[in-house]
Design an enzyme around this catalytic site. Structure first.
Site, short mmCIF file in Angstrom:
data_model
loop_
_atom_site.label_atom_id
_atom_site.label_comp_id
_atom_site.label_asym_id
_atom_site.label_seq_id
_atom_site.Cartn_x
_atom_site.Cartn_y
_atom_site.Cartn_z
CG ASN A 10 -8.65 17.92 6.41
OD1 ASN A 10 -9.41 17.72 5.24
ND2 ASN A 10 -8.82 19.19 6.88
CE1 TYR A 22 -12.34 19.49 4.18
CE2 TYR A 22 -13.84 21.21 3.62
CZ TYR A 22 -12.76 20.62 3.64
OH TYR A 22 -11.68 21.56 3.01
CG HIS A 44 -12.25 24.31 7.28
ND1 HIS A 44 -12.36 24.74 5.85
CD2 HIS A 44 -11.29 23.28 7.26
CE1 HIS A 44 -11.83 23.76 5.12
NE2 HIS A 44 -10.86 23.03 5.94
#
Length: 798
Positions: free
Chosen positions: A210, A269, A260
């Site tokens: 992210n 990811y 996460h």
């Protein structure tokens, strides 16, 4: 609740549907150069648009863009029918999430149209009407939703990553037609939703992949708005991504990648992180904002430590792809592409190829050799015609392949990833991956309506693939059609579980510590203290990874839920019409769907085209053939509802309801013939099971010089003993032996290990190993540490 469609900022934009006048001619600046670089990165270059496979791909792109333009119908709350993005009242899940997803989808569709306008050979290249439609759509979405001052709803990701990434790509592709007012409006919207504070701290939703995505947004925001501080911030905000972590999100020194907090994610990811960094490194190289942080070497090292181990013949192993395995065909995908282990693998391969362009010569050479090898071996889903790759990615990979050079083979050996409870075993002709769970690592991840039935994927699921067979086992609609209570390798309760049982975002984790193992880099002993998800099931399960086999043991299996418990030997996807012969102790069984049998006293079984299975001393095993029908939408609310049917051959130990102390033992022989399987079963001296109880499990394989044990408590297994829970592997080679020990509890306590075998001396040992004595027996003291590491000593035999 919609933002005002006629707000003040809208008045500042060029007339809706009109092309803005290009800016006056002037000398190019550094941002113009960066914009041109990004345009090249996302469009590609050096390819003939009239040649295969580009011609077909570009024609499909153009056709899709024209269809989207025809279907586009701006209205209050939507740009396309069925993709409403109005702010729900109240702002609750799932409606708000669906609407924010629809907003991102709308921008993604405009991006597709913009690419068709910019790419050659689409049939719409330079089409003024298509360009006008994109600009109209941009103005509509800006005025109604994505604008400065607007409150966001639904999924944060859509507002901070998904939408701005698509918008900025469009701005690059149509820059000369935007005009100053649109550019100002777009950059103001991004500044509102992605302020500098989004990367002020390395926490929450600003970590790992992210964080890289956010930096991509900020970097391009700086380029489009010609704002040096934004691009500099993006470069500098990458710094926290580079160092190894010891908990939480990021790359670990052992090659693990977590997102996460508790979910192994190299294939999803992690792929985003790698691909995003490859793009940013390439974008900024040679500019005033080049990424020169020495920490980027960690990313370079991760190619061979964290990504390549999970790539096999072009596919990315599902055990590290989290909830992405449930996506299949997503409803709003305009091309209807099938997402699977091969498409995820191809994306990682493309990222490695791009990263290689900014790497030192030695790394570039190694990586490109690996890429050529994967390209050459992916027979199931050829990389160079990969439908999920962008034209730019396809062009880079085809150019690399055409240049010739070394094709690196698949490596052989074993890798343990203590940081994420995964193990990968590779032998000539096949590979396997083991997925486990602990207090550190989730059983599975669900969220946003995805991966609703992945409950038991962390309960010892054993994936495997052949070098030139069975590479579509999980690709061919496995996840929506497999029985989720009978995943291969697992021990699981038949207790009914609700969709998304255990909680979202990796919340479901068992209260166990003993998960891990020991390896010498070739063979391995791996164990899992298993506790069932939302059940009373407990068990001790071990896997001993060898040359041509995996020895699988389970013991201490007990539960008290009133439900049956099963240990699954195999659950093989045979495709839509598979009739692979199944033989038990030389007798061929029925190929009819619906067949089932209890195989009493079975010593071996063989599934044609796949593997052999041996049951030491004989066992009672159940087997069945099923035609199973399911849909991706049943396991992912965002996916296609089309019904699919696949055939399965399943074998399992039925422990019955509420077992008290059940056990099992079997060998998996990937790719073995029926004759080789029968011979292994007949060779009773090849394997000795030294122990298979709830306290300890171990094996001895004389032909390999191997003795290995998982001790769940202090005690002894054959010639091995430990003063505390441990995993121990010893392999004798001629006059020497390697002794490998792990303390899976990770409590830092010292472990005294004894090998009752004459040892003349210790030739070498890790700093964490203390030699207590040699002679008639070897005694070592292991400072086990807290990371699940393997500690090694090499000894000379007496």
């Amino acid at each position: 609740m919609l933002a005002g469609a006629a707000g003040a900022s809208a008045a500042a934009l060029p007339p809706t549907g009109a092309a803005a006048a290009p800016a006056p001619a002037r000398a190019a600046d550094a941002f113009d150069t960066l914009r041109a670089t990004w345009r090249s990165l996302i469009l590609g270059g050096g390819f003939d648009p009239a040649a295969a496979p580009y011609a077909t791909r570009l024609a499909e792109l153009g056709s899709t863009a024209r269809r989207l333009r025809t279907e586009m119908a701006p209205a209050d709350g939507s740009l396309w029918p069925g993709l409403g993005y109005a702010d729900p009242e109240p702002d609750t899940d799932p409606e708000s999430y669906a609407h924010s997803e629809n907003l991102q989808t709308s921008y993604s569709r405009l991006r597709t149209m913009a690419e068709a306008y910019a790419q050659p050979g689409t049939g719409s290249t330079g089409d003024a009407a298509l360009r006008t439609a994109v600009l109209t759509g941009l103005d509509h979405l800006h005025d109604q939703a994505y604008r400065a001052g607007q409150a966001r709803w639904g999924n944060w990701y859509n507002w901070q990553i998904g939408v701005p990434q698509a918008l900025l790509d469009i701005d690059v592709l149509l820059y000369e037609h935007l005009g100053a007012a649109r550019i100002a409006a777009h950059t103001a919207a991004i500044d509102h939703f992605v302020p500098d504070s989004a990367v002020a701290g390395y926490t929450g939703t600003s970590t790992g992949a992210n964080r890289v995505d956010l930096c991509r947004v900020l970097a391009l925001r700086g380029v489009i708005g010609k704002t040096p501080a934004k691009t500099a911030l993006a470069r500098d905000a990458l710094a926290p991504v580079f160092p190894y972590v010891t908990s939480g999100d990021g790359l670990y020194a052992d090659g693990s990648f977590i997102q996460h907090g508790h979910v192994p994610y190299a294939g999803s990811y992690g792929a985003v992180l790698l691909g995003g960094l490859a793009l940013l490194f390439a974008l900024l190289e040679g500019s005033a904002w080049e990424v020169t942080d020495a920490g980027r070497q960690t990313v370079s090292d991760s190619v061979e430590k964290a990504y390549a181990p999970f790539l096999f013949n072009g596919l990315a192993m599902d055990a590290v792809s989290g909830r992405a395995v449930s996506r299949g065909v997503l409803r709003n995908d305009v091309r209807g592409l099938h997402q699977d282990d091969h498409t995820r693998g191809h994306g990682i391969i493309a990222a490695i190829a791009l990263l290689a362009t900014t790497a030192p010569a030695a790394e570039r050479s190694r990586w490109e050799a690996m890429v050529r090898g994967w390209i050459a071996r992916d027979y199931y889903s050829p990389v160079l015609t990969g439908s999920a790759l962008t034209v730019a990615q396809l062009a880079r990979l085809r150019t690399l392949a055409a240049a010739g050079g070394e094709r690196a083979p698949e490596p052989a050996g074993h890798r343990l990833f203590a940081g994420m409870d995964r193990a990968v075993h590779r032998r000539p002709g096949w590979a396997a991956c083991l997925s486990m769970a602990s207090e550190r690592i989730a059983y599975y991840e669900t969220g946003n309506g995805e991966h609703l039935r992945g409950w038991h994927t962390g309960s010892g699921m054993l994936y495997w693939w052949g070098g030139d067979f069975a590479n579509g086992q999980y690709t061919d609609d496995f996840w929506p059609t497999v029985d989720p209570y009978r995943l291969p390798g697992t021990t699981a309760s038949r207790k009914a579980l609700a969709d998304a049982a255990g909680g979202a975002w990796g919340a479901a984790r068992p209260a166990v510590e003993w998960v891990g193992g020991a390896t010498d880099g070739v063979y391995a002993a791996v164990g899992q203290h298993l506790k069932g998800l939302s059940s009373t099931l407990t068990a001790r399960t071990s896997w001993f990874f060898l040359d041509d086999a995996i020895v699988c043991l389970g013991a201490g299996i007990q539960a008290a839920d009133g439900a049956g418990v099963e240990s699954v030997v195999e659950n093989r996807n045979l495709g839509a019409n598979g009739v692979h012969a199944f033989t038990v102790d030389g007798s061929t069984q029925s190929t009819a769907p619906g067949w089932s049998a209890t195989l009493t006293g079975a010593r071996w079984a063989h599934l044609a085209g796949h593997a052999g299975y041996v049951f030491p001393g004989g066992a009672t095993v159940k087997a069945l053939r099923q035609e199973r029908t399911g849909a991706w939408s049943a396991i992912n609310k965002n996916a296609d509802p089309t019904a699919l049917t696949r055939r399965y051959l399943t074998m399992f130990f039925d422990h019955g309801a509420d077992p008290a102390a059940a056990s099992y033992a079997y060998l998996l022989l990937p790719g073995a013939t029926a004759a080789a399987t029968a011979a292994r079963a007949a060779d009773t001296g090849w394997l000795t099971v030294l122990a298979n109880t709830g306290d300890r499990q171990g094996v001895r394989v004389p032909s390999l010089g191997l003795t290995a044990a998982n001790l769940w408590t202090a005690g002894a297994v054959g010639p091995l003993a430990a003063s505390a829970p441990a995993s121990v592997l010893v392999r004798e080679t001629g006059a020497s032996a390697a002794v490998c020990v792990c303390g899976p509890l990770r409590d830092g306590a010292a472990i005294d290990v004894t090998w009752n075998r004459a040892v003349a001396s210790v030739a070498s040992h890790d700093p964490s190993v203390q030699v207590l004595s040699t002679g008639a027996a070897l005694r070592l003291r292991i400072a086990s540490g807290a990371r699940g590491a393997v500690h090694r000593a090499v000894v000379r035999l007496g």
